[in-house]
Scaffold this motif. Structure first.
Motif, PDB file in Angstrom:
ATOM      1  N   TYR A  78       0.827  -1.213   0.000  1.00 56.29           N
ATOM      2  CA  TYR A  78       0.000   0.000   0.000  1.00 56.29           C
ATOM      3  C   TYR A  78       0.857   1.257   0.000  1.00 56.29           C
ATOM      4  O   TYR A  78       0.768   2.068  -0.925  1.00 56.29           O
ATOM      5  N   PRO A  79       1.697   1.487   1.024  1.00 53.38           N
ATOM      6  CA  PRO A  79       2.474   2.728   0.990  1.00 53.38           C
ATOM      7  C   PRO A  79       3.476   2.757  -0.155  1.00 53.38           C
ATOM      8  O   PRO A  79       3.695   3.812  -0.759  1.00 53.38           O
ATOM      9  N   ALA A  80       4.100   1.635  -0.480  1.00 54.33           N
ATOM     10  CA  ALA A  80       5.050   1.629  -1.598  1.00 54.33           C
ATOM     11  C   ALA A  80       4.345   2.022  -2.891  1.00 54.33           C
ATOM     12  O   ALA A  80       4.879   2.818  -3.678  1.00 54.33           O
ATOM     13  N   GLY A  81       3.154   1.495  -3.113  1.00 55.49           N
ATOM     14  CA  GLY A  81       2.393   1.854  -4.305  1.00 55.49           C
ATOM     15  C   GLY A  81       2.008   3.325  -4.324  1.00 55.49           C
ATOM     16  O   GLY A  81       2.068   3.985  -5.365  1.00 55.49           O
ATOM     17  N   PHE A  82       1.634   3.841  -3.157  1.00 57.97           N
ATOM     18  CA  PHE A  82       1.276   5.255  -3.059  1.00 57.97           C
ATOM     19  C   PHE A  82       2.469   6.142  -3.417  1.00 57.97           C
ATOM     20  O   PHE A  82       2.356   7.060  -4.235  1.00 57.97           O
ATOM     21  N   PHE A  83       3.631   5.863  -2.814  1.00 61.08           N
ATOM     22  CA  PHE A  83       4.807   6.702  -3.067  1.00 61.08           C
ATOM     23  C   PHE A  83       5.360   6.493  -4.475  1.00 61.08           C
ATOM     24  O   PHE A  83       5.847   7.437  -5.090  1.00 61.08           O
ATOM     25  N   ARG A  84       5.256   5.282  -4.988  1.00 63.46           N
ATOM     26  CA  ARG A  84       5.659   5.022  -6.380  1.00 63.46           C
ATOM     27  C   ARG A  84       4.833   5.906  -7.313  1.00 63.46           C
ATOM     28  O   ARG A  84       5.363   6.551  -8.207  1.00 63.46           O
ATOM     29  N   ARG A  85       3.527   5.936  -7.086  1.00 55.95           N
ATOM     30  CA  ARG A  85       2.637   6.741  -7.924  1.00 55.95           C
ATOM     31  C   ARG A  85       2.973   8.233  -7.796  1.00 55.95           C
ATOM     32  O   ARG A  85       2.998   8.954  -8.792  1.00 55.95           O
ATOM     33  N   GLU A  86       3.259   8.694  -6.586  1.00 58.58           N
ATOM     34  CA  GLU A  86       3.627  10.096  -6.382  1.00 58.58           C
ATOM     35  C   GLU A  86       4.890  10.444  -7.172  1.00 58.58           C
ATOM     36  O   GLU A  86       4.962  11.493  -7.808  1.00 58.58           O
ATOM     37  N   LEU A  87       5.877   9.575  -7.116  1.00 59.83           N
ATOM     38  CA  LEU A  87       7.118   9.814  -7.860  1.00 59.83           C
ATOM     39  C   LEU A  87       6.847   9.839  -9.359  1.00 59.83           C
ATOM     40  O   LEU A  87       7.334  10.718 -10.074  1.00 59.83           O
ATOM     41  N   GLU A  88       6.083   8.877  -9.849  1.00 54.26           N
ATOM     42  CA  GLU A  88       5.781   8.809 -11.287  1.00 54.26           C
ATOM     43  C   GLU A  88       5.002  10.038 -11.749  1.00 54.26           C
ATOM     44  O   GLU A  88       5.268  10.577 -12.828  1.00 54.26           O
ATOM     45  N   LEU A  89       4.036  10.490 -10.938  1.00 54.47           N
ATOM     46  CA  LEU A  89       3.255  11.677 -11.300  1.00 54.47           C
ATOM     47  C   LEU A  89       4.124  12.925 -11.410  1.00 54.47           C
ATOM     48  O   LEU A  89       3.788  13.855 -12.137  1.00 54.47           O
ATOM     49  N   ASN A  90       5.251  12.920 -10.700  1.00 57.77           N
ATOM     50  CA  ASN A  90       6.175  14.050 -10.751  1.00 57.77           C
ATOM     51  C   ASN A  90       7.327  13.820 -11.718  1.00 57.77           C
ATOM     52  O   ASN A  90       8.331  14.530 -11.675  1.00 57.77           O
ATOM     53  N   GLY A  91       7.193  12.789 -12.574  1.00 66.12           N
ATOM     54  CA  GLY A  91       8.174  12.554 -13.617  1.00 66.12           C
ATOM     55  C   GLY A  91       9.404  11.774 -13.200  1.00 66.12           C
ATOM     56  O   GLY A  91      10.367  11.697 -13.959  1.00 66.12           O
ATOM     57  N   ASP A  92       9.377  11.173 -12.020  1.00 69.73           N
ATOM     58  CA  ASP A  92      10.521  10.391 -11.557  1.00 69.73           C
ATOM     59  C   ASP A  92      10.363   8.913 -11.893  1.00 69.73           C
ATOM     60  O   ASP A  92       9.245   8.411 -12.012  1.00 69.73           O
ATOM     61  N   ASP A  93      11.486   8.233 -12.005  1.00 66.23           N
ATOM     62  CA  ASP A  93      11.519   6.786 -12.173  1.00 66.23           C
ATOM     63  C   ASP A  93      11.783   6.208 -10.784  1.00 66.23           C
ATOM     64  O   ASP A  93      12.903   6.310 -10.278  1.00 66.23           O
ATOM     65  N   PRO A  94      10.777   5.608 -10.135  1.00 62.53           N
ATOM     66  CA  PRO A  94      10.981   5.105  -8.775  1.00 62.53           C
ATOM     67  C   PRO A  94      12.030   3.997  -8.674  1.00 62.53           C
ATOM     68  O   PRO A  94      12.656   3.835  -7.632  1.00 62.53           O
ATOM     69  N   VAL A  95      12.226   3.251  -9.750  1.00 67.05           N
ATOM     70  CA  VAL A  95      13.175   2.143  -9.732  1.00 67.05           C
ATOM     71  C   VAL A  95      14.609   2.636  -9.870  1.00 67.05           C
ATOM     72  O   VAL A  95      15.519   2.135  -9.210  1.00 67.05           O
ATOM     73  N   ASP A  96      14.819   3.630 -10.713  1.00 71.02           N
ATOM     74  CA  ASP A  96      16.158   4.146 -10.960  1.00 71.02           C
ATOM     75  C   ASP A  96      16.124   5.677 -11.054  1.00 71.02           C
ATOM     76  O   ASP A  96      16.376   6.251 -12.113  1.00 71.02           O
ATOM     77  N   PRO A  97      15.828   6.349  -9.929  1.00 74.27           N
ATOM     78  CA  PRO A  97      15.738   7.805  -9.988  1.00 74.27           C
ATOM     79  C   PRO A  97      17.120   8.439 -10.109  1.00 74.27           C
ATOM     80  O   PRO A  97      18.119   7.891  -9.637  1.00 74.27           O
ATOM     81  N   GLN A  98      17.157   9.584 -10.750  1.00 72.09           N
ATOM     82  CA  GLN A  98      18.385  10.379 -10.801  1.00 72.09           C
ATOM     83  C   GLN A  98      18.416  11.172  -9.501  1.00 72.09           C
ATOM     84  O   GLN A  98      17.522  11.992  -9.260  1.00 72.09           O
ATOM     85  N   VAL A  99      19.412  10.914  -8.655  1.00 76.43           N
ATOM     86  CA  VAL A  99      19.400  11.479  -7.309  1.00 76.43           C
ATOM     87  C   VAL A  99      20.718  12.170  -6.968  1.00 76.43           C
ATOM     88  O   VAL A  99      21.762  11.889  -7.562  1.00 76.43           O
TER      89      VAL A  99
END
Length: 167
Positions: free
Chosen positions: A82-103
């Motif tokens: 549940y929380p992982a899916g929520f935060f994954r979606r938040e990252l994706e909505l902001n144009g981030d790749d949750p699996v391999d983000p540029q950090v």
């Protein structure tokens, strides 16, 4: 339906309805399945909403993105769908790749530490903890640790309660 069921507005006690009203005044938008499940007890709901207070204190130090990356790392490391899916979606909505983000280096440290905390705080390598200590000032470490604790608590609640992320 999960082990714990989300409640409809008509099913809320007066205390729970007031807790929901206070929350929505500060955080407009629909209540999530997690919120609706926690509203089975106004005290439980209020306790878990402390997560938002700590998040709001962290954002000025780290930025919204870094806090979301940290939250995702903790919940993914737990793992809690549940929380992982929520935060994954938040990252994706902001144009981030949750699996391999540029950090940044600090964000990478938060991700590594978050995954370790999610998997079990006692197993975080001493070297990783030392890097966190060297990178972040004491007050920020306190806020991050408290926030991580509440994020893990959300993970426990959602997994044990069978709370499902809305689609």
């Amino acid at each position: 339906m999960g082990f714990l069921a989300p409640l409809d507005d008509d099913d809320l006690t007066p205390d729970a309805a007031e807790a929901a009203r206070r929350f929505l005044a500060a955080h407009p938008g629909p209540l999530s399945p997690l919120d609706r499940t926690l509203l089975g007890s106004a005290a439980a709901f209020d306790a878990y909403q402390g997560w938002f207070t700590l998040r709001d204190e962290l954002v000025p130090y780290l930025g919204e993105r870094a806090v979301t990356l940290f939250s995702f790392a903790i919940s993914d490391g737990y793992p809690a769908p549940y929380p992982a899916g929520f935060f994954r979606r938040e990252l994706e909505l902001n144009g981030d790749d949750p699996v391999d983000p540029q950090v940044t280096e600090a964000e990478r440290l938060l991700i590594d530490w978050g995954r370790g905390l999610g998997a079990g705080a006692a197993s975080v390598a001493p070297g990783l903890a030392a890097r966190v200590e060297q990178t972040f000032q004491p007050k920020l470490r306190l806020l991050l640790t408290a926030f991580a604790g509440l994020t893990v608590a959300v993970c426990v609640f959602t997994v044990a309660g069978g709370v499902e992320l809305e689609q």
